[in-house]
Scaffold this motif. Structure first.
Motif, PDB file in Angstrom:
ATOM      1  N   ASN A 158       0.829  -1.207   0.000  1.00 50.38           N
ATOM      2  CA  ASN A 158       0.000   0.000   0.000  1.00 50.38           C
ATOM      3  C   ASN A 158       0.863   1.256   0.000  1.00 50.38           C
ATOM      4  O   ASN A 158       0.519   2.264  -0.630  1.00 50.38           O
ATOM      5  N   VAL A 159       1.990   1.202   0.725  1.00 54.75           N
ATOM      6  CA  VAL A 159       2.912   2.340   0.729  1.00 54.75           C
ATOM      7  C   VAL A 159       3.478   2.556  -0.678  1.00 54.75           C
ATOM      8  O   VAL A 159       3.614   3.689  -1.147  1.00 54.75           O
ATOM      9  N   MET A 160       3.790   1.444  -1.365  1.00 55.87           N
ATOM     10  CA  MET A 160       4.304   1.547  -2.729  1.00 55.87           C
ATOM     11  C   MET A 160       3.270   2.190  -3.645  1.00 55.87           C
ATOM     12  O   MET A 160       3.603   3.060  -4.470  1.00 55.87           O
ATOM     13  N   LEU A 161       2.029   1.797  -3.513  1.00 54.65           N
ATOM     14  CA  LEU A 161       0.966   2.391  -4.325  1.00 54.65           C
ATOM     15  C   LEU A 161       0.837   3.886  -4.028  1.00 54.65           C
ATOM     16  O   LEU A 161       0.662   4.704  -4.942  1.00 54.65           O
ATOM     17  N   ASP A 162       0.926   4.234  -2.758  1.00 54.23           N
ATOM     18  CA  ASP A 162       0.854   5.645  -2.372  1.00 54.23           C
ATOM     19  C   ASP A 162       2.038   6.433  -2.936  1.00 54.23           C
ATOM     20  O   ASP A 162       1.891   7.595  -3.337  1.00 54.23           O
ATOM     21  N   LEU A 163       3.221   5.799  -2.960  1.00 51.72           N
ATOM     22  CA  LEU A 163       4.401   6.455  -3.514  1.00 51.72           C
ATOM     23  C   LEU A 163       4.223   6.749  -4.999  1.00 51.72           C
ATOM     24  O   LEU A 163       4.574   7.829  -5.481  1.00 51.72           O
ATOM     25  N   ILE A 164       3.690   5.776  -5.718  1.00 50.85           N
ATOM     26  CA  ILE A 164       3.483   5.953  -7.161  1.00 50.85           C
ATOM     27  C   ILE A 164       2.549   7.129  -7.418  1.00 50.85           C
ATOM     28  O   ILE A 164       2.813   7.983  -8.267  1.00 50.85           O
ATOM     29  N   LYS A 165       1.462   7.176  -6.668  1.00 52.92           N
ATOM     30  CA  LYS A 165       0.493   8.265  -6.868  1.00 52.92           C
ATOM     31  C   LYS A 165       1.039   9.601  -6.354  1.00 52.92           C
ATOM     32  O   LYS A 165       0.857  10.639  -6.997  1.00 52.92           O
ATOM     33  N   ALA A 166       1.702   9.568  -5.215  1.00 50.30           N
ATOM     34  CA  ALA A 166       2.227  10.820  -4.632  1.00 50.30           C
ATOM     35  C   ALA A 166       3.394  11.376  -5.437  1.00 50.30           C
ATOM     36  O   ALA A 166       3.685  12.575  -5.346  1.00 50.30           O
ATOM     37  N   SER A 167       4.051  10.540  -6.236  1.00 52.79           N
ATOM     38  CA  SER A 167       5.166  11.032  -7.048  1.00 52.79           C
ATOM     39  C   SER A 167       4.725  12.132  -7.996  1.00 52.79           C
ATOM     40  O   SER A 167       5.549  12.906  -8.492  1.00 52.79           O
ATOM     41  N   SER A 168       3.417  12.215  -8.266  1.00 54.77           N
ATOM     42  CA  SER A 168       2.900  13.287  -9.122  1.00 54.77           C
ATOM     43  C   SER A 168       3.169  14.666  -8.513  1.00 54.77           C
ATOM     44  O   SER A 168       3.220  15.667  -9.232  1.00 54.77           O
ATOM     45  N   LEU A 169       3.352  14.712  -7.189  1.00 56.02           N
ATOM     46  CA  LEU A 169       3.648  15.988  -6.533  1.00 56.02           C
ATOM     47  C   LEU A 169       5.006  16.536  -6.937  1.00 56.02           C
ATOM     48  O   LEU A 169       5.275  17.725  -6.781  1.00 56.02           O
TER      49      LEU A 169
END
Length: 225
Positions: A158-169
């Motif tokens: 789940n952290v990995m998924l959050d990282l992928i999405k948050a990388s847009s920042l």
């Protein structure tokens, strides 16, 4: 509502034409996410061990670090690294700032996940390993970590998924990742909605692939004792 035209919301032709350029940003998106995950895992493990330590000089700094990183937005941290530190004479490129920011931030979340997984292992296994003459680190490597890994895989994924999405920042500090590429095309074509929908589907596809890998890892570690 009577004048609504679907093509005004999503221009399929523009999406198809823009896809080859937009997808070029996926490399940096995955670089930020994977590096953030790997560094976060390593640093997180030491933070977890420090958090569990009986030594105050190890426990309290780890708790403070975790509290700070979990209590501050990653966007603010990126601004500090990229726009703030140059005022103190410390400069990073946009990509380097993103790699550092996401790695240090994710470590705090991974530390708590790993701490929880390690704490779930019965103390009797530590005692049995000690009785067999195994050192602390050998016990950790051969007995505790394999079991803790099985427990930690779902939340770490789940952290990995959050990282992928948050990388847009990272786009806000000019990192040419996925969203940044989409924004450039949207600005040129005066159609941000189409590009945002396109990039949403790309993120979704990547996250589906990561979820599939998660399932494979769970099956692999299911029988670890």
């Amino acid at each position: 509502m009577g004048n609504f035209q679907p093509e005004n919301l999503f221009d399929a032709d523009l999406a198809i034409r823009s896809f080859p350029y937009v997808i070029q940003g996926l490399g940096l998106t995955m670089l930020i996410s994977v590096v953030g995950m790997i560094v976060g895992l390593i640093l997180g493990l030491f933070l977890a061990l420090g958090r569990m330590s009986k030594v105050k000089m190890l426990r309290w700094p780890a708790r403070l670090y975790i509290s700070f990183m979990r209590g501050t937005p990653i966007l603010v941290f990126l601004y500090i690294l990229y726009f703030g530190l140059p005022m103190a004479g410390i400069e990073f490129s946009a990509i380097t700032a993103a790699l550092i920011g996401f790695s240090l931030n994710s470590a705090a979340y991974m530390a708590e996940i790993q701490r929880s997984a390690l704490s779930s292992i019965e103390k009797g296994q530590w005692e049995a390993s000690t009785a067999l003459g195994m050192s602390y680190w050998r016990t950790m490597k051969e007995v505790i970590l394999p079991q803790a890994t099985r427990i930690a895989i779902p939340p770490l994924s789940n952290v990995m998924l959050d990282l992928i999405k948050a990388s847009s920042l990272a786009a806000v500090i000019t990192v040419p990742e996925l969203l940044h590429h989409a924004q450039r095309v949207g600005g040129r074509e005066f159609d941000f909605m189409t590009l945002y929908i396109l990039v949403a589907f790309i993120y979704w596809g990547v996250c589906v692939a990561v979820s599939f890998i998660q399932e494979l890892l769970e099956k692999r570690y299911y029988y670890v004792n």
